[in-house]
Design a protein around this motif. Structure first.
Motif, mmCIF file in Angstrom:
data_model
loop_
_atom_site.group_PDB
_atom_site.id
_atom_site.type_symbol
_atom_site.label_atom_id
_atom_site.label_comp_id
_atom_site.label_asym_id
_atom_site.label_seq_id
_atom_site.Cartn_x
_atom_site.Cartn_y
_atom_site.Cartn_z
ATOM 1 N N LEU A 13 2.829 18.581 -7.552
ATOM 2 C CA LEU A 13 2.073 17.796 -6.567
ATOM 3 C C LEU A 13 0.746 18.475 -6.273
ATOM 4 C CD1 LEU A 13 1.932 15.475 -4.482
ATOM 5 C CD2 LEU A 13 2.989 17.040 -2.836
ATOM 6 N N SER A 14 -0.346 17.765 -6.561
ATOM 7 C CA SER A 14 -1.686 18.264 -6.265
ATOM 8 C C SER A 14 -2.095 17.782 -4.879
ATOM 9 C CB SER A 14 -2.679 17.755 -7.314
ATOM 10 O OG SER A 14 -4.000 17.900 -6.862
ATOM 11 N N GLY A 68 0.805 -1.211 0.000
ATOM 12 C CA GLY A 68 0.000 0.000 0.000
ATOM 13 C C GLY A 68 0.840 1.265 0.000
ATOM 14 N N VAL A 69 1.932 1.259 0.754
ATOM 15 C CA VAL A 69 2.825 2.431 0.799
ATOM 16 C C VAL A 69 3.404 2.711 -0.591
ATOM 17 C CG1 VAL A 69 5.030 3.286 1.695
ATOM 18 C CG2 VAL A 69 3.385 2.182 3.247
ATOM 19 N N ILE A 70 3.826 1.657 -1.290
ATOM 20 C CA ILE A 70 4.357 1.828 -2.649
ATOM 21 C C ILE A 70 3.283 2.411 -3.565
ATOM 22 C CG2 ILE A 70 5.219 0.587 -4.681
ATOM 23 C CD1 ILE A 70 6.504 -1.422 -2.711
ATOM 24 N N GLU A 71 2.057 1.911 -3.448
ATOM 25 C CA GLU A 71 0.980 2.387 -4.317
ATOM 26 C C GLU A 71 0.583 3.827 -4.015
ATOM 27 O OE1 GLU A 71 0.211 0.984 -6.899
ATOM 28 O OE2 GLU A 71 0.936 -1.055 -6.561
ATOM 29 N N VAL A 72 0.752 4.266 -2.768
ATOM 30 C CA VAL A 72 0.481 5.673 -2.442
ATOM 31 C C VAL A 72 1.376 6.585 -3.278
ATOM 32 C CG1 VAL A 72 0.750 7.439 -0.660
ATOM 33 C CG2 VAL A 72 -0.435 5.314 -0.117
ATOM 34 N N PHE A 73 2.650 6.217 -3.395
ATOM 35 C CA PHE A 73 3.584 7.031 -4.187
ATOM 36 C C PHE A 73 3.256 6.956 -5.677
ATOM 37 C CE2 PHE A 73 6.133 6.584 -0.314
ATOM 38 C CZ PHE A 73 6.611 7.872 -0.163
ATOM 39 N N LEU A 74 3.038 5.745 -6.196
ATOM 40 C CA LEU A 74 2.780 5.593 -7.623
ATOM 41 C C LEU A 74 1.432 6.180 -8.037
ATOM 42 C CD1 LEU A 74 4.143 1.983 -8.292
ATOM 43 C CD2 LEU A 74 5.179 4.158 -8.945
ATOM 44 N N SER A 75 0.477 6.230 -7.120
ATOM 45 C CA SER A 75 -0.835 6.772 -7.466
ATOM 46 C C SER A 75 -0.792 8.277 -7.731
ATOM 47 C CB SER A 75 -1.850 6.473 -6.355
ATOM 48 O OG SER A 75 -1.508 7.155 -5.164
ATOM 49 N N GLN A 76 0.333 8.922 -7.438
ATOM 50 C CA GLN A 76 0.459 10.348 -7.724
ATOM 51 C C GLN A 76 0.814 10.619 -9.182
ATOM 52 O OE1 GLN A 76 -0.663 12.313 -5.307
ATOM 53 N NE2 GLN A 76 -0.918 10.317 -4.290
ATOM 54 N N ILE A 77 1.048 9.545 -9.972
ATOM 55 C CA ILE A 77 1.212 9.733 -11.421
ATOM 56 C C ILE A 77 -0.108 10.289 -11.947
ATOM 57 C CG2 ILE A 77 1.614 8.570 -13.624
ATOM 58 C CD1 ILE A 77 3.242 6.468 -12.088
ATOM 59 N N PRO A 78 -0.098 11.424 -12.631
ATOM 60 C CA PRO A 78 -1.351 12.138 -12.925
ATOM 61 C C PRO A 78 -2.397 11.351 -13.696
ATOM 62 C CG PRO A 78 0.529 13.567 -13.279
ATOM 63 C CD PRO A 78 1.082 12.195 -13.024
ATOM 64 N N ASP A 79 -2.014 10.648 -14.785
ATOM 65 C CA ASP A 79 -3.050 9.993 -15.583
ATOM 66 C C ASP A 79 -2.512 8.754 -16.288
ATOM 67 O OD1 ASP A 79 -1.766 10.877 -18.053
ATOM 68 O OD2 ASP A 79 -2.594 12.845 -17.620
ATOM 69 N N PHE A 80 -3.425 8.074 -16.983
ATOM 70 C CA PHE A 80 -3.159 6.780 -17.620
ATOM 71 C C PHE A 80 -2.006 6.872 -18.625
ATOM 72 C CE2 PHE A 80 -6.012 2.897 -17.953
ATOM 73 C CZ PHE A 80 -4.974 2.067 -18.344
ATOM 74 N N ASP A 81 -1.983 7.964 -19.398
ATOM 75 C CA ASP A 81 -1.013 8.086 -20.478
ATOM 76 C C ASP A 81 0.422 8.095 -19.969
ATOM 77 O OD1 ASP A 81 -0.669 8.300 -23.285
ATOM 78 O OD2 ASP A 81 -0.077 10.400 -23.039
ATOM 79 N N GLN A 82 0.623 8.426 -18.701
ATOM 80 C CA GLN A 82 1.971 8.558 -18.170
ATOM 81 C C GLN A 82 2.475 7.326 -17.423
ATOM 82 O OE1 GLN A 82 2.652 12.341 -16.148
ATOM 83 N NE2 GLN A 82 0.997 13.274 -17.311
ATOM 84 N N ILE A 83 1.694 6.231 -17.447
ATOM 85 C CA ILE A 83 2.162 5.011 -16.770
ATOM 86 C C ILE A 83 2.593 3.939 -17.774
ATOM 87 C CG2 ILE A 83 0.696 5.410 -14.743
ATOM 88 C CD1 ILE A 83 -1.108 3.147 -15.770
ATOM 89 N N TRP A 84 2.841 4.341 -19.046
ATOM 90 C CA TRP A 84 3.217 3.361 -20.073
ATOM 91 C C TRP A 84 4.459 2.593 -19.676
ATOM 92 C CZ3 TRP A 84 8.041 3.924 -22.095
ATOM 93 C CH2 TRP A 84 8.641 5.174 -21.965
ATOM 94 N N TRP A 85 5.429 3.290 -19.070
ATOM 95 C CA TRP A 85 6.690 2.630 -18.687
ATOM 96 C C TRP A 85 6.451 1.587 -17.601
ATOM 97 C CZ3 TRP A 85 8.060 3.115 -13.577
ATOM 98 C CH2 TRP A 85 7.403 4.119 -12.848
ATOM 99 N N LEU A 86 5.507 1.882 -16.690
ATOM 100 C CA LEU A 86 5.177 0.949 -15.622
ATOM 101 C C LEU A 86 4.498 -0.298 -16.195
ATOM 102 C CD1 LEU A 86 5.327 0.676 -12.542
ATOM 103 C CD2 LEU A 86 3.095 1.778 -12.396
ATOM 104 N N SER A 87 3.674 -0.097 -17.231
ATOM 105 C CA SER A 87 3.009 -1.229 -17.868
ATOM 106 C C SER A 87 4.012 -2.138 -18.574
ATOM 107 C CB SER A 87 1.970 -0.739 -18.882
ATOM 108 O OG SER A 87 0.812 -0.292 -18.228
ATOM 109 N N ILE A 88 5.020 -1.535 -19.198
ATOM 110 C CA ILE A 88 6.027 -2.347 -19.891
ATOM 111 C C ILE A 88 6.821 -3.184 -18.896
ATOM 112 C CG2 ILE A 88 8.180 -2.221 -21.218
ATOM 113 C CD1 ILE A 88 6.954 0.166 -22.717
ATOM 114 N N VAL A 89 7.230 -2.571 -17.774
ATOM 115 C CA VAL A 89 7.938 -3.318 -16.726
ATOM 116 C C VAL A 89 7.061 -4.449 -16.204
ATOM 117 C CG1 VAL A 89 8.877 -3.177 -14.377
ATOM 118 C CG2 VAL A 89 9.393 -1.376 -16.034
ATOM 119 N N ALA A 90 5.785 -4.136 -15.944
ATOM 120 C CA ALA A 90 4.863 -5.135 -15.408
ATOM 121 C C ALA A 90 4.637 -6.278 -16.401
ATOM 122 C CB ALA A 90 3.536 -4.475 -15.048
ATOM 123 N N ALA A 91 4.537 -5.945 -17.696
ATOM 124 C CA ALA A 91 4.340 -6.982 -18.712
ATOM 125 C C ALA A 91 5.533 -7.932 -18.761
ATOM 126 C CB ALA A 91 4.112 -6.336 -20.080
#
Length: 478
Positions: free
Chosen positions: A377-378, A171-194
């Motif tokens: 940071l919002s 959960g702590v890790i996801e708190v930090f990653l959830s601050q990525i503003p929108d879907f279009d900016q997590i492409w790199w995370l999706s590639i690592v996860a794939a």
């Protein structure tokens, strides 16, 4: 020199005169996604923790029904995803008005009570997937600890540990990653996860092949778990739950429109999305068939609910640790893929209800890495998304039943989101005549999938009720 300056100024003027270089037809910044980034998003969403329960699902169904139902779900998902892709734009696939989210598509095409029902199913499903992934990640992290304990002290030597600290860490890790503003900016995370999903799926497959080679025989039966090994009632409930587990393994329609909204054009977004869907479903079905069937062939009726964390395999322990680490890393990214639509919905609702709120508009520039622009940071984003992560973490600690949660989420989301709404939107969008051959065929498909979803929900709920009889919240080492 002056000539060069004049050319630069003219080029800058031309760029301003031609905003299409920087903005799409809806005025938003140019989308940069491709077939391959869309495929990465889909694979990240699809090849999730669900693959680990497929050997168990095949064990309940047997050699005939198990692979057949996996193939059936893959064809249904491929077909209905193609229908849903055509609903990204209204009326015209090239120049029609865009639908940015699944709910936008339902509102534009169907409207009325369908929008509210879609929102209930979609966001309950997304929250459920986030909970399921939190549980699965903690089980994998706990499995690494237990594997090392077994290796040092022998099996059953006080190696039981609680999942709670690992859920909190996730959960702590996801708190930090959830601050990525929108879907279009997590492409790199999706590639690592794939990449991670392929890693642990390949390890699970390899261990199954090695075990079959070692024993020299293929285990299992044509009809699956036999009555006698389990009671007749348990056989029925487990069969139903297996449908839910397989449905969960193909669950990504809930984020399909959001993924499609990241794709650049030309060619049309629908054409690219259909190609990405074909690639992704072909890859995932191949992996699912291999992992599910080889796991069942190696372990037979004793196939566990989670192939890599229930210690169906013990050696080499370092390889199991690597597989479970890959699962945890993959689920970190998958959690974000399924949570971003929820975050976007919260942001949109808040901005519409409180357009002048300083909490929504206020941002702070936070220095990032040297050479990178400061991060904006919002405060609202920090508070709302942190609350969401805390909620899913607490619920996961209350109900850490991996297989049952997977079955329920797969069953609840499969019919309405993967079949019903795509079919109804496609009928309305393409103006298919009522009682025509195509209309009847689509309705039969929808009703058949409804029956499958209902029996899967019943089976999974029965499993939860059985687990609750022996579980104490926050105290069990489940």
């Amino acid at each position: 020199m002056a000539t060069n300056n004049n050319l630069s100024q003219r080029q800058a003027f031309d760029d301003i005169e031609d905003p299409s270089k920087f903005y799409d037809d809806d005025g938003r910044p140019k989308r940069t996604g491709t077939v391959w980034t869309a495929s990465s998003h889909i694979i990240t969403a699809v090849i999730g923790s669900g693959v680990l329960s497929l050997a168990w699902a095949v064990a309940q169904l047997g050699w005939i029904a198990g692979p057949s139902i996996m193939l059936l779900f893959s064809f249904v998902t491929l077909y209905t995803s193609s229908l849903l892709s055509d609903c990204y734009r209204l009326n015209d696939a090239v120049s029609g008005k865009r639908n940015y989210t699944y709910m936008d598509a339902v509102a534009s095409i169907l409207g009325g009570v369908n929008v509210r029902l879609c929102g209930i199913f979609q966001y309950l499903n997304l929250v459920g997937v986030a909970i399921g992934y939190t549980i699965a990640a903690s089980i994998s992290m706990k499995a690494i600890k237990r594997s090392n304990c077994f290796h040092e002290n022998g099996r059953g030597k006080g190696c039981n540990v609680s999942s709670n600290p690992y859920m909190i860490g996730f959960g702590v890790i996801e708190v930090f990653l959830s601050q990525i503003p929108d879907f279009d900016q997590i492409w790199w995370l999706s590639i690592v996860a794939a990449v991670m999903s392929f890693t642990y799926s390949t390890i699970g497959l390899s261990l199954g092949i090695a075990k079959v080679a070692e024993s020299g025989k293929i285990k299992g039966s044509l009809t699956g778990m036999s009555i006698g090994t389990v009671s007749e009632a348990h056989k029925i409930w487990r069969t139903f739950q297996a449908f839910g587990d397989i449905a969960f393994a193909y669950s990504y329609a809930v984020v399909l429109i959001e993924i499609q909204d990241t794709i650049r054009s030309p060619p049309s977004e629908a054409k690219s999305m259909k190609k990405a869907t074909k690639i992704s479903i072909a890859v995932t079905t191949t992996f699912y068939m291999l992992c599910g069937c080889m796991g069942y062939a190696a372990l037979g009726d004793h196939s566990p609910p989670n192939l890599l964390t229930d210690f169906a395999f013990f050696n080499p322990f370092w390889l199991l640790d690597a597989a479970n680490a890959a699962i945890a890393i993959h689920l970190v990214g998958a959690y974000q893929v399924f949570s971003q639509p929820i975050f976007a919905f919260i942001d949109k609702q808040a901005s519409q209800r409180f357009p002048r709120s300083q909490l929504l508009s206020r941002q702070f520039k936070v220095p990032f890495l040297p050479g990178f622009a400061p991060y904006n940071l919002s405060l609202f984003r920090l508070l709302s998304r942190t609350c969401f992560v805390v909620l899913t973490t607490v619920v996961s600690m209350l109900l850490p039943f991996f297989n049952d949660v997977v079955g329920i989420m797969g069953a609840l989301g499969f019919w309405p989101l993967t079949v019903y709404f795509p079919v109804e939107m496609y009928i309305r969008q393409t103006k298919i005549q009522k009682w025509s051959g195509r209309w009847v065929y689509l309705q039969i498909l929808s009703m058949a999938c409804l029956v499958v979803s209902v029996v899967a929900v019943v089976g999974s709920l029965a499993g939860v009720l059985l687990d609750l009889k022996k579980y104490k919240p926050f105290q069990s080492n489940y």
